[in-house]
Enzyme design. Structure first.
Site, PDB file in Angstrom:
ATOM      1  N   ASN A  37     -13.788  47.748 -18.681  1.00 21.12           N
ATOM      2  CA  ASN A  37     -14.578  48.964 -18.859  1.00 21.12           C
ATOM      3  C   ASN A  37     -14.033  49.899 -19.928  1.00 21.12           C
ATOM      4  OD1 ASN A  37     -16.870  49.089 -17.402  1.00 21.12           O
ATOM      5  ND2 ASN A  37     -16.121  50.560 -15.865  1.00 21.12           N
ATOM      6  N   TYR A 160     -15.106  62.699  -8.843  1.00 20.86           N
ATOM      7  CA  TYR A 160     -15.211  61.250  -9.009  1.00 20.86           C
ATOM      8  C   TYR A 160     -16.468  60.625  -8.383  1.00 20.86           C
ATOM      9  CZ  TYR A 160     -14.789  56.355  -8.296  1.00 20.86           C
ATOM     10  OH  TYR A 160     -15.102  55.033  -8.254  1.00 20.86           O
ATOM     11  N   ASP A 215     -13.249  56.506  -1.434  1.00 21.02           N
ATOM     12  CA  ASP A 215     -12.352  56.237  -2.573  1.00 21.02           C
ATOM     13  C   ASP A 215     -11.779  57.559  -3.092  1.00 21.02           C
ATOM     14  OD1 ASP A 215     -11.115  55.317  -4.863  1.00 21.02           O
ATOM     15  OD2 ASP A 215     -12.855  54.201  -5.608  1.00 21.02           O
ATOM     16  N   HIS A 217      -9.579  57.634  -5.549  1.00 25.14           N
ATOM     17  CA  HIS A 217      -9.406  57.405  -6.991  1.00 25.14           C
ATOM     18  C   HIS A 217      -8.084  57.958  -7.528  1.00 25.14           C
ATOM     19  CE1 HIS A 217     -11.598  56.130 -10.762  1.00 25.14           C
ATOM     20  NE2 HIS A 217     -11.984  55.246  -9.869  1.00 25.14           N
ATOM     21  N   ARG A 288      -7.338  44.932  -3.666  1.00 27.63           N
ATOM     22  CA  ARG A 288      -8.581  45.170  -4.417  1.00 27.63           C
ATOM     23  C   ARG A 288      -8.621  44.516  -5.796  1.00 27.63           C
ATOM     24  NH1 ARG A 288     -12.863  47.087  -4.106  1.00 27.63           N
ATOM     25  NH2 ARG A 288     -12.866  49.019  -5.294  1.00 27.63           N
TER      26      ARG A 288
HETATM   27  C1  GCO Z   1     -14.487  51.372  -7.506  1.00 29.59           C
HETATM   28  C2  GCO Z   1     -13.855  51.955  -8.704  1.00 29.59           C
HETATM   29  C3  GCO Z   1     -14.668  52.001  -9.946  1.00 29.59           C
HETATM   30  C4  GCO Z   1     -13.864  52.449 -11.137  1.00 29.59           C
HETATM   31  C5  GCO Z   1     -14.343  51.805 -12.383  1.00 29.59           C
HETATM   32  C6  GCO Z   1     -13.536  52.188 -13.579  1.00 29.59           C
HETATM   33  O1  GCO Z   1     -13.899  51.502  -6.461  1.00 29.59           O
HETATM   34  O2  GCO Z   1     -15.532  50.775  -7.653  1.00 29.59           O
HETATM   35  O3  GCO Z   1     -13.044  53.025  -8.410  1.00 29.59           O
HETATM   36  O4  GCO Z   1     -15.863  52.673  -9.800  1.00 29.59           O
HETATM   37  O5  GCO Z   1     -13.894  53.836 -11.275  1.00 29.59           O
HETATM   38  O6  GCO Z   1     -14.341  50.436 -12.215  1.00 29.59           O
HETATM   39  O7  GCO Z   1     -13.987  51.525 -14.709  1.00 29.59           O
HETATM   40 MG    MG Z   2     -12.095  52.395  -6.575  1.00 28.79          MG
END
Ligand code: GCO
Ligand code: MG
Length: 408
Positions: A37, A160, A215, A217, A288
């Protein structure tokens, strides 16, 4: 048998997928995904300039030796760019192997351990009511597990994975209006005070059977994460994801001492060396990693086996960051893995994406049903691919309310 050529394509509908196609002298070809990404051109260049010229002439059946050649052969090894490139080659070689054997990949791994693999969707809301509507939408669509993210009252911009406007969908986090990122604001205090109650309201509204995931993050310190995990314990989360920055494998020790909430981490890991301590010390419950930038099927299978020794189950990354090729590789691993947990699943379903990557992998009743076609069971339409070209884009960046840079 020899590899005769390999081509790299960058582009796709609303996404820059990096697709590798490896051709052989027997007419069989294999597909791999090297999507990273917002840095998509880099694994593509790594493949084109360094790996593909070495690949020509190799025997595609020797996937283990080829993996070792590109991994050990690089003095400056690992990292997301190199591992995405090696991972794409590895997936394509497994695809070729399955086609030669005339078997779907899960058969080569040891056969199916289950008929369908549980997956989770992303529900998002600008505020809690908006999030409730989004959860209801996925529940009606048959999902049994939903990741929930919502705006925090009094925080000046979306945080996020939260849409700015009510009713918007925030599945694609990349902004393709240019390379300069938007800025989001993060307020740890407000988040910690608001989110546990919001999660509890979702539990009360949807009842005990819905699997709820959340999440963070990477935004909390170890102490804050321990406090937060304790506070959300009554919600009965399926998992709490990335509570602390992923670089620090010891960070979760404190959380473990204070809470029994299941923890998931690893979407940014590139190798077994990023997670061996987390797994061996049993500091997590779900790993993950993604086959894409964790070195392909060969390497991720080793991580899955290590995890299995320590009661850690899989929860492979499946954000729209990955193309249906690596999602197919994960569907085969999910069908086989004795320690399968859940799969994040957002890729399939848009007509443009399905036309570019035709496949028989199917989502039904919140479960992914793996294709029985030989190999990965996904194809790549080069005619469709010609419609798309690379578009520069960016994730947002995050600042605290006083302007300090924070973790995205
Ligand atoms: C999730 C992730 C993603 C990431 C993304 C970054 O749990 O799916 O946190 O949404 O933010 O892959 O490129
Ligand atoms: Mg994530």
């Amino acid at each position: 048998m020899k590899i005769t050529d390999a081509k790299v394509f960058v582009g796709g509908p609303k996404k820059n997928y990096v697709t590798l196609k490896i051709m052989t002298d027997q007419g069989v070809y294999g597909l791999g995904d090297a999507t990273l990404n917002n840095r998509e051109t880099l694994p593509a260049k790594y493949l084109q300039d360094y790996l593909v010229p070495n690949l020509i002439g190799m025997d595609p059946r020797r996937s283990e030796d080829i993996w070792q050649f590109f991994y050990r052969g690089a003095y400056f090894r690992r990292g997301p760019i190199a591992m995405a490139a090696v991972g794409a080659i590895d997936m394509a070689l497994w695809d070729i192997k399955g086609k030669l054997a005339n078997m779907p990949l899960y058969q080569l791994f040891g056969g199916k351990s289950r008929d369908g693999a549980l997956c989770y969707a992303h529900a998002t809301g600008a505020d809690l009511e908006d999030l409730m509507d989004s959860v209801a939408h996925y529940v009606e669509a048959g999902y049994r597990a939903v990741r929930v993210q919502c705006g925090i009252p009094g925080t000046p911009s979306a945080s996020y994975a939260v849409p700015e406007e009510k009713g918007d969908v925030k599945n694609y986090i990349t902004d393709y209006s240019g390379i300069r990122p938007k800025v989001e604001t993060w307020d740890t205090g407000k988040y910690m005070r608001y989110m546990p109650g919001a999660l509890m309201e979702i539990r009360e509204r949807f009842g005990p059977d819905l699997e709820i995931l959340h999440d963070v993050h990477h935004r909390l310190t170890p102490r804050e994460a321990a406090e937060f995990a304790k506070a959300v314990e009554p919600v009965g989360l399926f998992w709490l994801e990335d509570p602390t920055p992923a670089e620090d494998q010891a960070a979760l020790r404190l959380l473990r001492q204070h809470s029994t909430v299941p923890v998931a981490i690893g979407e940014v890991f590139n190798s077994i060396h990023d997670c061996n301590r987390l797994i061996e010390e049993e500091l997590i419950d779900y790993i993950r990693v993604a086959v894409t930038y964790a070195g392909g099927i060969t390497h991720v299978k080793r991580i899955v086996d290590l995890a299995g020794l320590h009661h850690v189950r899989t929860g492979f990354h499946g954000a729209p960051s990955h193309s249906p090729i690596s999602m197919a590789a994960q569907a085969h691993l999910n069908a086989w893995a004795p320690n399968f947990g859940i799969q994040e699943y957002l890729v399939l379903g848009t007509p443009d994406c399905d036309a570019l990557f035709p496949s028989e992998h199917r989502m039904m009743g919140g479960m992914v049903h793996v294709s029985d076609a030989p190999g990965l069971g996904v194809d790549f339409d080069e005619g469709e691919a010609a419609r798309f070209e690379y578009q520069p884009g960016s994730h947002p960046v995050v600042r605290l309310t006083d302007g300090t840079m924070w973790n995205y």
